[in-house]
Design an enzyme around this catalytic site. Structure first.
Site, PDB file in Angstrom:
ATOM      1  N   ASP A 202      17.224 -10.506 -14.417  1.00 10.97           N
ATOM      2  CA  ASP A 202      16.434 -10.761 -13.203  1.00 10.97           C
ATOM      3  C   ASP A 202      15.207  -9.864 -13.220  1.00 10.97           C
ATOM      4  O   ASP A 202      14.896  -9.171 -12.251  1.00 10.97           O
ATOM      5  CB  ASP A 202      17.277 -10.499 -11.958  1.00 10.97           C
ATOM      6  CG  ASP A 202      16.630 -11.018 -10.681  1.00 10.97           C
ATOM      7  OD1 ASP A 202      15.880 -12.015 -10.763  1.00 10.97           O
ATOM      8  OD2 ASP A 202      16.873 -10.436  -9.605  1.00 10.97           O
ATOM      9  N   ASN A 207      11.610  -5.444  -9.561  1.00  6.70           N
ATOM     10  CA  ASN A 207      12.643  -4.618 -10.174  1.00  6.70           C
ATOM     11  C   ASN A 207      12.076  -3.603 -11.159  1.00  6.70           C
ATOM     12  O   ASN A 207      12.798  -3.082 -12.011  1.00  6.70           O
ATOM     13  CB  ASN A 207      13.692  -5.502 -10.864  1.00  6.70           C
ATOM     14  CG  ASN A 207      14.710  -6.052  -9.884  1.00  6.70           C
ATOM     15  OD1 ASN A 207      14.910  -5.483  -8.819  1.00  6.70           O
ATOM     16  ND2 ASN A 207      15.327  -7.170 -10.222  1.00  6.70           N
ATOM     17  N   ASP A 219      17.818  -2.124 -11.029  1.00  9.53           N
ATOM     18  CA  ASP A 219      18.698  -3.205 -10.596  1.00  9.53           C
ATOM     19  C   ASP A 219      19.132  -4.157 -11.716  1.00  9.53           C
ATOM     20  O   ASP A 219      18.586  -5.244 -11.886  1.00  9.53           O
ATOM     21  CB  ASP A 219      18.029  -4.013  -9.473  1.00  9.53           C
ATOM     22  CG  ASP A 219      19.025  -4.930  -8.772  1.00  9.53           C
ATOM     23  OD1 ASP A 219      20.226  -4.890  -9.113  1.00  9.53           O
ATOM     24  OD2 ASP A 219      18.591  -5.698  -7.894  1.00  9.53           O
TER      25      ASP A 219
END
EC number: 2.7.11.1
Length: 322
Positions: A202, A207, A219
């Site tokens: 992701d 992030n 993350d």
């Protein structure tokens, strides 16, 4: 529509503090919620020390083995000098449980958000992802699922069709569009390399954090096995400049790890998958009271017309990344 009781009703301010103190810390009772949709994340003050970040994992999403696998790779990456936010260890543990919630703690990272399309930052992003992939070249997840794009598209679209959110007048066209996407996905995957490796999963701009010591990758909640390009393409922010932006990302990446440019053909697959899965994710989480607040237009027809229109445009532009 979804009516299941949301999982965070029991996560009160006292529960947050009690969880932090259960590992042997002493809180000064200050806590500040941070932006997180899937999990719940708080900055919590610690007596005579810097505040820490505590992350409460969404119940029933990951098993303890799956979360621990995430922690293990983060600790390995930190040991190898890769700039990631790794969990802190207390009494030899990084994963804890309190009142039904798995949680972990990390140091607070101080920095600024990244700017979309900044070419120097894109090169640095490519470098960091290249470091990540080089360090995890031989890493294999044992507990994290290897999600196949076609299956994920099928599953997510079926959830949307049965959720009650998609207006009935759009249903027939949506079903036909999904079938077209699945046909293109199958054809594209058959003609592309199939080297599966560990990925962040992701890796979008939010992030990453720009600190005084360089970029930090945050993350790893969605880390799993996948394709290298999946950690790169989300940083392309301008379709008119996509070739230049990809060039900077890949140049930075290849300063640490080789990249097979044939994977660029898969961007269309992953873009369609993410677009469909994102709407299914909102629908699935609608019982969580945070979601209607964050996505107030989700139940309106305009949202779904835009969703279908964006997917139609992806189909029209399919195959133009190289």
């Amino acid at each position: 529509m979804q009516n299941a009781q949301h999982p965070y009703g029991a996560l009160t301010p006292d529960t947050v503090i009690d969880a932090v103190e259960s590992v042997g810390l002493f809180s000064d009772f200050r806590q500040y919620p941070l932006n997180s949709y899937e999990n719940r994340v708080y900055q919590v003050g610690i007596e005579d020390s810097a505040p820490l970040i505590v992350k409460f994992y969404r119940p029933n999403r990951w098993t303890s083995e799956q979360i621990q696998e995430e922690h293990d790779v983060l600790l390995m990456l930190k040991d190898q000098g890769v700039s990631v936010a790794a969990p802190l260890s207390f009494h030899g543990q990084t994963l804890f449980e309190h009142k039904g919630f798995f949680f972990s703690l990390t140091e607070k990272q101080r920095g600024t958000p990244l700017e979309a399309g900044d070419l120097d930052q894109l090169f640095a992003i490519g470098e960091l992802i290249g470091e990540l992939h080089h360090a995890t070249e031989s890493w294999q997840t044992q507990h994290r699922p290897n999600i196949q794009a076609s299956g994920h598209i099928q599953q997510s679209s079926e959830f949307i069709l049965h959720s009650g959110f998609l207006p009935k007048k759009l249903t027939s066209g949506y079903q036909s569009l999904i079938q077209e996407v699945l046909t293109l996905t199958t054809k594209t995957q058959q003609n592309s390399p199939a080297k599966v490796r560990f990925i962040h999963g992701d890796c979008h701009r939010s992030n990453l954090l720009n600190t005084d010591n360089g970029l930090v990758l945050l993350d790893f909640d969605d880390c799993r096995m996948g394709m290298a390009v999946q950690d790169l393409w989300l940083h392309v922010s301008d379709s008119d400049a996509k070739q230049q932006q990809l060039s900077e990302l890949i140049e930075g990446y290849e300063s640490h790890h080789s990249f097979d440019t044939r994977e660029l053909d898969l961007i269309d697959v992953f873009m369609a998958e993410r677009h469909i899965a994102y709407s299914a994710w909102i629908a699935e989480r609608w019982a969580d009271p945070a979601f209607p607040t964050i996505f107030p237009h989700f139940t309106g027809e305009d949202f779904w017309r835009q969703h279908v229109g964006d997917l139609e445009e992806m189909v029209r532009q399919w195959g133009k990344w190289r």
